[in-house]
Write an enzyme that holds these catalytic residues in place. Structure first.
Site, PDB file in Angstrom:
ATOM      1  CG  HIS A 175      -0.791   0.922  -4.215  1.00  0.00           C
ATOM      2  ND1 HIS A 175      -0.991   0.840  -5.944  1.00  0.00           N
ATOM      3  CD2 HIS A 175      -1.439  -0.119  -3.875  1.00  0.00           C
ATOM      4  CE1 HIS A 175      -1.564  -0.265  -5.885  1.00  0.00           C
ATOM      5  NE2 HIS A 175      -2.055  -1.119  -4.588  1.00  0.00           N
ATOM      6  CD  GLU A 227      -2.875  -1.482   0.011  1.00  0.00           C
ATOM      7  OE1 GLU A 227      -3.261  -0.784  -0.223  1.00  0.00           O
ATOM      8  OE2 GLU A 227      -3.022  -2.053   0.020  1.00  0.00           O
TER       9      GLU A 227
END
Length: 769
Positions: free
Chosen positions: A463, A460
């Site tokens: 991201h 994450e």
């Protein structure tokens, strides 16, 4: 004779006697001042700089003196009597850096950043001493915790043992790491500046004749330059308004180490340093030097060693921000994503809650982007419904906050200190689902839970740094084998129901995808002081020109192109244009034809519709939805005066209700040509339309008359022959803002949203449509 003249005479005689002593020693005179083989060498400076650069003979332990190579013994000059004298050292001379044993760091060129193709061997006391193969002696790095790997003993007869890392001037407690089949992996703690590390290898299978365990030592020098000129990655723990400030853990763990906020901070900090060490190593393997993002640090009680925790020793380590939410514990645990907890009465978005809390805490202003990776401490395994509540794995953000969020449901399996890293990634203790989650049925043991928790949170974080899902690597759940990066031997896996690898080699390890490292290379968080400044304009322009050719230009250079044949959701094929040793040297203009591009694809994909994404070195991105259409005759327009005009690729997605295609050919291109006097732009927070007014009183409308009443006028200086040269656009889903460029170099204000997404700019007059 006056007393002060006597003192002067004594000083002169003293100085002369020193010169005489040096001369007689070097000429072989043995009277009075000669040094025998039993005499100690001349005293050396005790300064840090002198001791660090002294390469003559590293200190050795008694157990390793016999195995020391003779090539590392001090060299003496032999005199006429057979005795040996130490070499003469000029008085007041300063120690110099030996070029054969180090990569001197250069703030101008920094050649060592990407030229470590052949790591040099470090000096050793015996053939069985550790040899670091992952980093060269004298290298410069930019993170506090460095991952190293190498070999011990004879690879033809591999043995197990342990290696102890003794840090520079004992500034950090020694740490011990397992050696498996003569291979080792270790984390070393670095102080800013030069670090001289000693690596001691021992094995119960290697003993001396007197029965004592032998120590085989080697030394390596690493230079650490902290970065302070690039934006940091912030680390945050989010807790509910009435949170008990605890995380899920089995009773044995709670009794041993606790499960409160302080323990959570130590574990999260250690996981963050593992992310950093892993990423820096991956950047080096991809040819981009040892560059990595940094953390905001503060002076606080150290936690990277358990000895620091016991003694309360203060260190400069990563700051973990603790942010208290406005929501209660019940509200947070009920605000799960729909796919996580279907029976929830009130479904909300934890990402929005985290974003609002982080935005209120840091207070970013326009243009002051923050990069923040968060953990919800109140994530809780609900055995009754079989889900983790108050947890979401998401990453993204907007222009002011780039955010990643994750839960604490795997936190008990994280290492708290460097000494616990190897044990944590080899702990086969089964997951007790009465207390903690077996996330996605891939966390059946503690070491697998550490992989999922640390690795998925890193996913994450990828991201938030701009990485999409990839065909392999961290961005495609490759983190289930993150343990192999930090250990040489793998334990039994409940996920695969197989015994793990006996020896974890680099090809078996978790990795960032090549495209991820390309993004990191040009990301603001990864910039180094020696990187050359780039143009402030990161945008790209994609043009159709004659003979089916497409021209791509970028002020900062074209870095790479991703190719997406129809049916491919992730990128499997790409073209790179950067030079690894000199990325700013990427071409500013490239020419493509459909044939040359399709040759990069496998035979079975060459006839499919092709989408293309182009990336600049400045971080700009441009997408071409259909490359064939752009390069075909549809991209050409015949203007009224006979000259050809060319369409650029379309900006915006035309998804707003009432969107209609519009094409305008300026009257100045018609026969007879009309003189353009002014341009009126209709806009609010985005572009609604543009109207072009001519000398004959006529006008051409592009788009519609909307936004602020009356629009905004930009008048041309026709007396100087000023003409519209092109437009500077900021565009995403729609066109946010536009700026008019003229032939005299003049620019209008940016009409619309001046902080919208940066799109294509600088349209030529023949391409206006």
């Amino acid at each position: 004779m006056p007393s002060f003249l006597k003192d002067l005479s004594i000083r002169r005689r003293s100085k002369h006697s020193v010169k005489t002593t040096e001369t007689s020693t070097s000429s072989g005179n043995t009277s009075g001042t000669e040094a025998t083989s039993d005499d100690p060498p001349p005293n050396k400076s005790t300064s840090t700089l002198s001791s660090f650069f002294d390469r003559q003979s590293p200190p050795t332990t008694l157990s390793s003196q016999k195995s020391r190579s003779s090539s590392h013994l001090p060299r003496f000059n032999s005199n006429g009597s057979g005795n040996k004298t130490p070499p003469s050292v000029p008085i007041g001379s300063r120690p110099r850096l030996p070029s054969s044993q180090s990569n001197r760091y250069s703030l101008v060129g920094m050649p060592s950043q990407s030229n470590e193709s052949v790591p040099r061997q470090t000096p050793a006391t015996s053939p069985l001493a550790p040899r670091v193969t992952s980093v060269s002696d004298g290298s410069w790095v930019h993170q506090k915790v460095l991952l190293i790997s190498g070999e011990c003993a004879d690879l033809q007869r591999p043995i197990d043992g342990s290696m102890t890392v003794c840090h520079h001037q004992e500034t950090f407690p020694p740490t011990q790491w397992p050696v498996c089949d003569s291979h080792f992996k270790a984390l070393v703690y670095l102080q800013p500046g030069p670090n001289r590390l000693r690596l001691d290898f021992t094995s119960p299978k290697l003993s001396s004749p007197n029965g004592q365990m032998q120590v085989h030592s080697s030394w390596i020098n690493i230079n650490f330059l902290p970065l302070i000129s690039s934006p940091p990655l912030q680390l945050c723990i989010l807790i509910a308004k009435d949170s008990p400030e605890t995380f899920d853990a089995v009773p044995e763990r709670i009794k041993k180490e606790g499960n409160g906020l302080e323990t959570a901070i130590r574990k999260f900090r250690m996981a963050a340093y593992l992310w950093q060490a892993f990423t820096a190593e991956q950047m080096y393997r991809n040819g981009f030097g040892r560059r990595c993002y940094r953390y905001e640090e503060e002076w606080q009680p150290g936690s990277l060693s358990w000895r620091d925790v016991e003694s309360g020793h203060m260190r400069n380590e990563a700051k973990i921000h603790v942010i208290r939410l406005k929501q209660t514990l019940k509200e947070v645990r009920d605000l799960d994503l729909a796919q996580q907890y279907e029976p929830a009465k009130k479904k909300g978005d934890l990402f929005s809650i985290a974003s609002d809390a982080v935005r209120a805490y840091f207070g970013p202003r326009p243009g002051q982007r923050q990069y923040v990776s968060c953990m919800f401490l109140d994530a809780h395994w609900d055995k009754k419904v079989g889900t983790v509540r108050a947890h979401a794995a998401l990453g993204g953000g907007d222009d002011t906050i780039k955010l990643a969020i994750f839960g604490s449901h795997c936190l008990q399996s994280y290492p708290s200190h460097m000494e616990e890293v190897a044990p944590a990634f080899t702990d086969c203790t089964r997951t007790d689902t009465d207390y903690v989650a077996n996330d996605c049925n891939e966390s059946g043991s503690n070491w697998e839970a550490a992989n999922i928790g640390i690795g998925a949170h890193l996913h994450e974080t990828g991201h938030l740094l701009g990485c999409p899902h990839q065909e392999s690597g961290v961005m495609l759940r490759d983190y289930v084998r993150l343990n192999r990066t930090f250990t040489c031997r793998e334990s039994y896996s409940t996920r695969t129901k197989q015994q793990g690898l006996r020896l974890c080699e680099p090809k078996d390890e978790c990795a960032w995808h090549r495209l991820d490292t390309l993004r990191f290379r040009f990301h603001p968080c990864f910039q180094l002081p020696a990187d050359q400044p780039m143009s402030p304009d990161p945008s790209l322009q994609v043009w159709t020109v004659d003979n089916g050719t497409v021209l791509i230009t970028a002020a900062t250079g074209v870095a790479w192109i991703e190719l997406f044949p129809e049916g491919d959701d992730e990128c499997h094929h790409w073209i790179e244009y950067i030079e690894q040793n000199n990325p700013p040297g990427a071409p500013r203009q490239i020419t493509l034809t459909e044939q040359t591009v399709r040759e990069k694809l496998p035979e079975g994909k060459r006839k499919r519709k092709l989408k293309m994404k182009v990336f600049s070195c400045g971080g700009g991105e441009h997408e071409v939805d259909d490359f064939s259409r752009l390069a075909s005759k549809e991209g050409k327009v015949k203007l009224p005066h006979g000259r050809p005009g060319f369409r650029s690729s379309k900006l915006g997605f035309s998804q707003m209700e009432g969107s209609q295609p519009t094409q305008v050919i300026l009257g100045s291109c018609q026969k007879p040509g009309r003189l353009l006097l002014s341009v009126r732009v209709y806009h609010g927070q985005s572009l609604d339309g543009m109207e072009f007014f001519y000398e004959d009183g006529g006008s051409d409308l592009f788009g519609k008359r909307g936004g602020s009443p009356g629009g905004s006028d930009f008048v041309l200086d026709t007396r100087r022959g000023e003409m519209v040269l092109g437009f500077y656009l900021r565009a995403g889903v729609w066109v946010d803002g536009v700026q008019i460029l003229t032939s005299t170099g003049r620019r209008s204000a940016i009409f619309g949203n001046r902080r919208g997404v940066l799109g294509t700019h600088s349209f030529r007059r023949e391409a206006i449509a």
